[in-house]
Design a protein around this motif. Structure first.
Motif, mmCIF file in Angstrom:
data_model
loop_
_atom_site.group_PDB
_atom_site.id
_atom_site.type_symbol
_atom_site.label_atom_id
_atom_site.label_comp_id
_atom_site.label_asym_id
_atom_site.label_seq_id
_atom_site.Cartn_x
_atom_site.Cartn_y
_atom_site.Cartn_z
ATOM 1 N N MET A 1 -36.019 -22.943 -86.634
ATOM 2 C CA MET A 1 -36.613 -21.737 -87.204
ATOM 3 C C MET A 1 -36.412 -21.719 -88.713
ATOM 4 S SD MET A 1 -36.000 -17.754 -86.133
ATOM 5 C CE MET A 1 -36.714 -18.016 -84.503
ATOM 6 N N THR A 2 -37.432 -21.321 -89.445
ATOM 7 C CA THR A 2 -37.374 -21.270 -90.904
ATOM 8 C C THR A 2 -36.583 -20.052 -91.357
ATOM 9 O OG1 THR A 2 -39.544 -22.344 -91.048
ATOM 10 C CG2 THR A 2 -38.759 -21.196 -93.005
ATOM 11 N N VAL A 3 -35.544 -20.289 -92.148
ATOM 12 C CA VAL A 3 -34.690 -19.209 -92.649
ATOM 13 C C VAL A 3 -35.203 -18.777 -94.018
ATOM 14 C CG1 VAL A 3 -32.350 -18.519 -93.287
ATOM 15 C CG2 VAL A 3 -32.713 -20.159 -91.413
ATOM 16 N N THR A 4 -35.533 -17.499 -94.142
ATOM 17 C CA THR A 4 -36.175 -16.977 -95.346
ATOM 18 C C THR A 4 -35.429 -15.765 -95.872
ATOM 19 O OG1 THR A 4 -38.356 -17.732 -94.604
ATOM 20 C CG2 THR A 4 -38.326 -15.988 -96.248
ATOM 21 N N LEU A 5 -35.246 -15.726 -97.186
ATOM 22 C CA LEU A 5 -34.673 -14.561 -97.862
ATOM 23 C C LEU A 5 -35.712 -14.003 -98.820
ATOM 24 C CD1 LEU A 5 -32.420 -12.628 -98.898
ATOM 25 C CD2 LEU A 5 -31.728 -14.477 -100.464
ATOM 26 N N ILE A 6 -35.939 -12.682 -98.747
ATOM 27 C CA ILE A 6 -36.859 -12.002 -99.654
ATOM 28 C C ILE A 6 -36.090 -10.904 -100.369
ATOM 29 C CG2 ILE A 6 -39.051 -10.776 -99.886
ATOM 30 C CD1 ILE A 6 -39.833 -11.880 -97.126
ATOM 31 N N GLN A 51 -27.234 -6.861 -98.156
ATOM 32 C CA GLN A 51 -27.210 -6.051 -99.366
ATOM 33 C C GLN A 51 -27.282 -6.990 -100.563
ATOM 34 O OE1 GLN A 51 -24.994 -5.512 -102.100
ATOM 35 N NE2 GLN A 51 -26.315 -3.856 -102.839
ATOM 36 N N LEU A 52 -28.279 -6.796 -101.415
ATOM 37 C CA LEU A 52 -28.485 -7.723 -102.525
ATOM 38 C C LEU A 52 -29.104 -6.974 -103.699
ATOM 39 C CD1 LEU A 52 -30.030 -11.300 -102.196
ATOM 40 C CD2 LEU A 52 -30.221 -9.937 -104.259
ATOM 41 N N ASP A 53 -28.332 -6.868 -104.762
ATOM 42 C CA ASP A 53 -28.800 -6.292 -106.019
ATOM 43 C C ASP A 53 -28.924 -7.444 -107.008
ATOM 44 O OD1 ASP A 53 -29.160 -5.089 -108.475
ATOM 45 O OD2 ASP A 53 -27.530 -3.648 -108.252
ATOM 46 N N ARG A 62 -22.273 -12.561 -102.707
ATOM 47 C CA ARG A 62 -21.885 -12.110 -101.375
ATOM 48 C C ARG A 62 -23.034 -12.281 -100.382
ATOM 49 N NH1 ARG A 62 -19.835 -7.264 -102.652
ATOM 50 N NH2 ARG A 62 -21.891 -6.283 -102.497
ATOM 51 N N ALA A 63 -24.245 -11.958 -100.814
ATOM 52 C CA ALA A 63 -25.409 -12.078 -99.923
ATOM 53 C C ALA A 63 -25.665 -13.526 -99.522
ATOM 54 C CB ALA A 63 -26.645 -11.498 -100.606
ATOM 55 N N LEU A 64 -25.605 -14.441 -100.485
ATOM 56 C CA LEU A 64 -25.861 -15.850 -100.166
ATOM 57 C C LEU A 64 -24.721 -16.448 -99.349
ATOM 58 C CD1 LEU A 64 -28.448 -17.392 -100.936
ATOM 59 C CD2 LEU A 64 -28.101 -15.320 -102.290
ATOM 60 N N THR A 65 -23.494 -15.982 -99.582
ATOM 61 C CA THR A 65 -22.368 -16.421 -98.763
ATOM 62 C C THR A 65 -22.555 -15.983 -97.316
ATOM 63 O OG1 THR A 65 -20.842 -16.389 -100.639
ATOM 64 C CG2 THR A 65 -19.878 -16.251 -98.438
ATOM 65 N N ILE A 104 -33.784 -13.621 -111.319
ATOM 66 C CA ILE A 104 -34.273 -14.867 -110.727
ATOM 67 C C ILE A 104 -33.235 -15.969 -110.896
ATOM 68 C CG2 ILE A 104 -35.992 -16.704 -111.020
ATOM 69 C CD1 ILE A 104 -38.001 -14.464 -111.724
ATOM 70 N N VAL A 105 -32.632 -16.021 -112.072
ATOM 71 C CA VAL A 105 -31.602 -17.029 -112.333
ATOM 72 C C VAL A 105 -30.391 -16.796 -111.433
ATOM 73 C CG1 VAL A 105 -30.047 -17.999 -114.070
ATOM 74 C CG2 VAL A 105 -32.385 -17.343 -114.709
ATOM 75 N N ARG A 106 -29.937 -15.551 -111.352
ATOM 76 C CA ARG A 106 -28.771 -15.248 -110.515
ATOM 77 C C ARG A 106 -28.989 -15.707 -109.068
ATOM 78 N NH1 ARG A 106 -28.913 -10.160 -113.312
ATOM 79 N NH2 ARG A 106 -27.145 -9.980 -114.734
ATOM 80 N N VAL A 107 -30.108 -15.287 -108.501
ATOM 81 C CA VAL A 107 -30.339 -15.574 -107.086
ATOM 82 C C VAL A 107 -30.608 -17.057 -106.861
ATOM 83 C CG1 VAL A 107 -31.747 -15.029 -105.072
ATOM 84 C CG2 VAL A 107 -31.159 -13.216 -106.693
ATOM 85 N N THR A 108 -31.393 -17.664 -107.729
ATOM 86 C CA THR A 108 -31.704 -19.094 -107.562
ATOM 87 C C THR A 108 -30.445 -19.943 -107.640
ATOM 88 O OG1 THR A 108 -33.917 -18.782 -108.508
ATOM 89 C CG2 THR A 108 -33.081 -21.030 -108.397
ATOM 90 N N GLU A 109 -29.617 -19.687 -108.630
ATOM 91 C CA GLU A 109 -28.409 -20.486 -108.783
ATOM 92 C C GLU A 109 -27.486 -20.330 -107.574
ATOM 93 O OE1 GLU A 109 -27.601 -22.758 -111.218
ATOM 94 O OE2 GLU A 109 -29.709 -22.444 -111.760
ATOM 95 N N ALA A 110 -27.396 -19.121 -107.041
ATOM 96 C CA ALA A 110 -26.562 -18.902 -105.857
ATOM 97 C C ALA A 110 -27.173 -19.547 -104.620
ATOM 98 C CB ALA A 110 -26.375 -17.406 -105.629
ATOM 99 N N ALA A 111 -28.504 -19.644 -104.587
ATOM 100 C CA ALA A 111 -29.194 -20.164 -103.409
ATOM 101 C C ALA A 111 -29.355 -21.676 -103.400
ATOM 102 C CB ALA A 111 -30.579 -19.518 -103.293
ATOM 103 N N LEU A 112 -29.255 -22.317 -104.553
ATOM 104 C CA LEU A 112 -29.530 -23.758 -104.629
ATOM 105 C C LEU A 112 -28.717 -24.604 -103.641
ATOM 106 C CD1 LEU A 112 -30.074 -24.420 -108.444
ATOM 107 C CD2 LEU A 112 -31.716 -24.835 -106.597
#
Length: 227
Positions: A1-6, A51-53, A62-65, A104-112
């Motif tokens: 299953m494809t895992v997606t975060l929006i 929860q993601l700000d 915390r969200a990506l963890t 975008i930078v915050r979330v991308t770097e945490a998600a990479l």
């Protein structure tokens, strides 16, 4: 299953994108700053909630963890959270860029690290042709008369970040999207835009690209846009 975060997915285009990706079989995480609204949206859709700000490094980490612990990877990331600041001053500029570009930078770097564990990682940034030099200088385009310089400037930054991430990480699809003028909370004062579910289709098309799809582009429903 494809895992997606929006991100920012408790309403508007993000909410409708989540709905359509769930229909396609994705395991969708609704990222929202407001816990109550985020949980309500996730429950309505049958999605998961984190929860993601995007303006808070601790919240993002915390969200990506949490997603990492539950899934071990992330296949699709949709940068949807955004703000429209109508006042042109320093505090407004900081808010606009913090959400629309720095977020975008915050979330991308945490998600990479999670994206690198995916077989077909894909990142979609909901940007805007309001950030296109071509569009805002074209009298035949609606962006020509758009009176929101901070929105336009921050979306230009969002698209440039998309291109730079695509160059830096060729194994991951990175594309920006102009979803079309949409009736959301952001545009409610102007009474304009089509239903969010119609614009979400444009986002979903890019969110479901395979490994042969384009990267480093700004697109709308007709294809690649100059900018």
């Amino acid at each position: 299953m494809t895992v997606t975060l929006i991100t920012g997915a408790n309403k508007g285009i993000g909410f409708e994108t989540a709905r359509q990706l769930l229909d396609l079989g994705h395991d969708v995480y609704i990222g929202a700053r407001d816990t109550e609204r985020g949980k309500k949206a996730a429950a309505e859709l049958g999605a998961r909630f984190v929860q993601l700000d995007v303006t808070d490094d601790v919240s993002v980490a915390r969200a990506l963890t949490e997603i990492d612990a539950a899934e071990g990877r992330l296949d699709v990331l949709v940068h949807n959270a955004g703000v429209l600041e109508s006042v042109l001053d320093g505090p407004s500029a900081l808010r606009a860029f913090d959400t629309n570009a720095v977020g975008i930078v915050r979330v991308t770097e945490a998600a990479l690290p999670l994206l690198r564990r995916s077989a077909h990682p894909n990142v979609v940034t909901i940007s805007s042709s309001a950030g296109s030099f071509w569009a805002v200088n074209n009298p035949e385009r609606p962006e020509f008369g758009l009176p929101f310089p901070l929105y336009s400037a921050s979306k230009a930054a969002a698209t440039m970040l998309t291109v730079q991430y695509a160059k830096a990480h060729p194994g991951i699809r990175f594309n920006a999207v102009e979803p079309g003028t949409t009736a959301t909370d952001m545009t409610a004062a102007f009474g304009i835009g089509r239903p969010a579910h119609e614009s979400a289709r444009v986002v979903v098309r890019l969110a479901t690209l395979d490994a042969t799809g384009p990267t480093g582009t700004l697109q709308d429903e007709t294809g690649t846009l100059p900018w």
